[in-house]
Scaffold this motif. Sequence first.
Motif, PDB file in Angstrom:
ATOM      1  N   THR A   1       4.125   3.096  -7.853  1.00  0.00           N
ATOM      2  CA  THR A   1       3.044   3.515  -8.760  1.00  0.00           C
ATOM      3  C   THR A   1       3.345   3.098 -10.192  1.00  0.00           C
ATOM      4  O   THR A   1       2.458   2.603 -10.911  1.00  0.00           O
ATOM      5  CB  THR A   1       2.855   5.038  -8.678  1.00  0.00           C
ATOM      6  OG1 THR A   1       2.529   5.406  -7.327  1.00  0.00           O
ATOM      7  CG2 THR A   1       1.731   5.515  -9.588  1.00  0.00           C
TER       8      THR A   1
ATOM      9  N   PRO B   1      -5.460  -6.493  -2.112  1.00  0.00           N
ATOM     10  CA  PRO B   1      -6.055  -5.995  -3.361  1.00  0.00           C
ATOM     11  C   PRO B   1      -5.063  -5.527  -4.426  1.00  0.00           C
ATOM     12  O   PRO B   1      -5.298  -5.735  -5.618  1.00  0.00           O
ATOM     13  CB  PRO B   1      -6.925  -4.824  -2.896  1.00  0.00           C
ATOM     14  CG  PRO B   1      -7.122  -5.017  -1.446  1.00  0.00           C
ATOM     15  CD  PRO B   1      -5.936  -5.740  -0.937  1.00  0.00           C
ATOM     16  N   GLN B   2      -3.974  -4.885  -4.017  1.00  0.00           N
ATOM     17  CA  GLN B   2      -3.077  -4.278  -4.990  1.00  0.00           C
ATOM     18  C   GLN B   2      -2.050  -5.270  -5.528  1.00  0.00           C
ATOM     19  O   GLN B   2      -1.674  -6.228  -4.848  1.00  0.00           O
ATOM     20  CB  GLN B   2      -2.348  -3.082  -4.362  1.00  0.00           C
ATOM     21  CG  GLN B   2      -3.255  -1.950  -3.936  1.00  0.00           C
ATOM     22  CD  GLN B   2      -3.888  -1.215  -5.112  1.00  0.00           C
ATOM     23  OE1 GLN B   2      -3.537  -1.428  -6.271  1.00  0.00           O
ATOM     24  NE2 GLN B   2      -4.833  -0.325  -4.796  1.00  0.00           N
ATOM     25  N   LYS B   3      -1.579  -5.006  -6.715  1.00  0.00           N
ATOM     26  CA  LYS B   3      -0.499  -5.787  -7.302  1.00  0.00           C
ATOM     27  C   LYS B   3       0.745  -5.628  -6.431  1.00  0.00           C
ATOM     28  O   LYS B   3       1.206  -4.513  -6.201  1.00  0.00           O
ATOM     29  CB  LYS B   3      -0.225  -5.264  -8.713  1.00  0.00           C
ATOM     30  CG  LYS B   3       0.945  -5.894  -9.429  1.00  0.00           C
ATOM     31  CD  LYS B   3       1.116  -5.240 -10.797  1.00  0.00           C
ATOM     32  CE  LYS B   3       2.308  -5.815 -11.538  1.00  0.00           C
ATOM     33  NZ  LYS B   3       2.468  -5.162 -12.876  1.00  0.00           N
TER      34      LYS B   3
ATOM     35  N   ARG C   1       3.104  -0.742 -10.574  1.00  0.00           N
ATOM     36  CA  ARG C   1       1.706  -1.181 -10.564  1.00  0.00           C
ATOM     37  C   ARG C   1       0.984  -0.851 -11.874  1.00  0.00           C
ATOM     38  O   ARG C   1      -0.106  -1.357 -12.135  1.00  0.00           O
ATOM     39  CB  ARG C   1       0.946  -0.486  -9.432  1.00  0.00           C
ATOM     40  CG  ARG C   1       1.203  -0.989  -8.046  1.00  0.00           C
ATOM     41  CD  ARG C   1       0.340  -0.155  -7.111  1.00  0.00           C
ATOM     42  NE  ARG C   1       0.380  -0.606  -5.730  1.00  0.00           N
ATOM     43  CZ  ARG C   1      -0.315  -0.012  -4.756  1.00  0.00           C
ATOM     44  NH1 ARG C   1      -1.106   1.024  -5.032  1.00  0.00           N
ATOM     45  NH2 ARG C   1      -0.243  -0.461  -3.522  1.00  0.00           N
TER      46      ARG C   1
ATOM     47  N   ASP D   1      -5.305   1.535   0.946  1.00  0.00           N
ATOM     48  CA  ASP D   1      -4.811   1.072  -0.347  1.00  0.00           C
ATOM     49  C   ASP D   1      -4.402  -0.396  -0.269  1.00  0.00           C
ATOM     50  O   ASP D   1      -4.597  -1.164  -1.218  1.00  0.00           O
ATOM     51  CB  ASP D   1      -3.619   1.941  -0.773  1.00  0.00           C
ATOM     52  CG  ASP D   1      -3.127   1.635  -2.175  1.00  0.00           C
ATOM     53  OD1 ASP D   1      -3.937   1.665  -3.118  1.00  0.00           O
ATOM     54  OD2 ASP D   1      -1.925   1.367  -2.336  1.00  0.00           O
ATOM     55  N   ALA D   2      -3.847  -0.776   0.863  1.00  0.00           N
ATOM     56  CA  ALA D   2      -3.413  -2.161   1.063  1.00  0.00           C
ATOM     57  C   ALA D   2      -4.563  -3.090   1.421  1.00  0.00           C
ATOM     58  O   ALA D   2      -4.371  -4.318   1.483  1.00  0.00           O
ATOM     59  CB  ALA D   2      -2.353  -2.220   2.165  1.00  0.00           C
TER      60      ALA D   2
ATOM     61  N   GLN E   1      -0.038   2.338 -12.538  1.00  0.00           N
ATOM     62  CA  GLN E   1      -1.083   3.269 -12.120  1.00  0.00           C
ATOM     63  C   GLN E   1      -0.684   4.735 -12.262  1.00  0.00           C
ATOM     64  O   GLN E   1      -1.271   5.601 -11.620  1.00  0.00           O
ATOM     65  CB  GLN E   1      -1.462   2.987 -10.664  1.00  0.00           C
ATOM     66  CG  GLN E   1      -2.036   1.597 -10.429  1.00  0.00           C
ATOM     67  CD  GLN E   1      -2.273   1.294  -8.960  1.00  0.00           C
ATOM     68  OE1 GLN E   1      -1.714   1.943  -8.071  1.00  0.00           O
ATOM     69  NE2 GLN E   1      -3.103   0.288  -8.679  1.00  0.00           N
TER      70      GLN E   1
ATOM     71  N   GLY F   1       0.816  -1.202   0.000  1.00  0.00           N
ATOM     72  CA  GLY F   1       0.000   0.000   0.000  1.00  0.00           C
ATOM     73  C   GLY F   1       0.849   1.251   0.000  1.00  0.00           C
ATOM     74  O   GLY F   1       1.942   1.259   0.572  1.00  0.00           O
TER      75      GLY F   1
END
Length: 382
Positions: free
Chosen positions: A342, A225-227, A345, A41-42, A347, A13
């Motif tokens: 960022t 959730p995040q890569k 990812r 975010d994490a 993003q 995150g």
Amino acid sequence: MTFSLRGKTAIAGVGYSGLGKTPEHTPLELLAQASMKAINDAGLNLNEIDGLCAGTFYHFFPTLSVAEYLGIRPKWSSSDMVGGSSFMSHVQQAAMAIQSGLCNNLLIAYGSNARSSRDVNGLVETPTFEQPYEYMVPLAGYAMAAARHMHEYGTTREHLAHVAVSARKWAQLNPDAAMRDPLTVEEVLEGQLIADPLSIYDCCLMSDGAGALILTSKERAKDLPQKPVYLLGAADAHWHREISQMPDLTLTAAIESSSRAYEMAGIKASDVDVVQLYDAFTINTLLFLEDLGFCKKGEAGAFVADGQIAPGGSLPVNTNGGGLSCVHPGMYGTFCMIEAVTQLRGQAGERQIQNAELAIAHGNGGTLSHQFTTVFGTESTL
């Protein structure tokens, strides 16, 4: 290497807050905002954070202050302070703590209202051997390094100006960057001279802002959730504290930190897709490009002038706009790593580097004193 951290932990995150000028918030409030964004975010809850690394200019016991403010009770914490590169050091320490089972989910956070309060200026320590000269700390030290690089290698003010212009071009692609107006080489050269040979555009911003990251184990990161963005290599080095004791004004300890970080990660400089450098001054970018192995010593000026680090160049550097045009709230290290994550990812929006899989985030502390190189990747093994 006998003890390797490669691929064992991941950034799960990231978050930032208050970039620019936010006089309505204290440093701790900004830090808390960034922290909650990173935790959300994490995909974690605040009560799942059991490790903490934090730094501010304003608190003698930063981890104690931050933990109390957030209402958490860490099992393990560290507030190691080596300047702007402290947060890269925190990542290394966090990875070791997680791998050894001391904690599971660790928050790294920094917050400052350096622009709004200007309190940071009163906390700058003038090193012992420079005190009699009453010079501007740390600006004059960086100016001396720039002047020496010019003397040794024929670097010009125009070369330095291209660093600032490249950073601004990236900032124009970043909606959160503080400085997005067009900037030309001529404007940099005509800017107010602050410390010869550095003009006002050769110097980083003085802004407010906070940044935060969440580290966890490789296994846990895969379920969030995040890569995941994996820590592949990390190493630091320092050869001096005061600029008067720097062995060679054109050679930093980054040559050592990068070598060991690359060894741990199993990479070489030419493998890297995107680079985030601690650009407190334009000379930093030139020195680090050389010392991290992207250019031969003395050749970074021409490399930058050829547009290689700007959008469309062969080596994307400081793709958020860097400390020169995006944000620099006293210490910049967290933002180097946030931008690396960022990009990896995918993003980063308009400034996204296509197919970015390997990133460097390099931190600098003191006056070219402490150097820390981190290597991040989209895969835990290469």
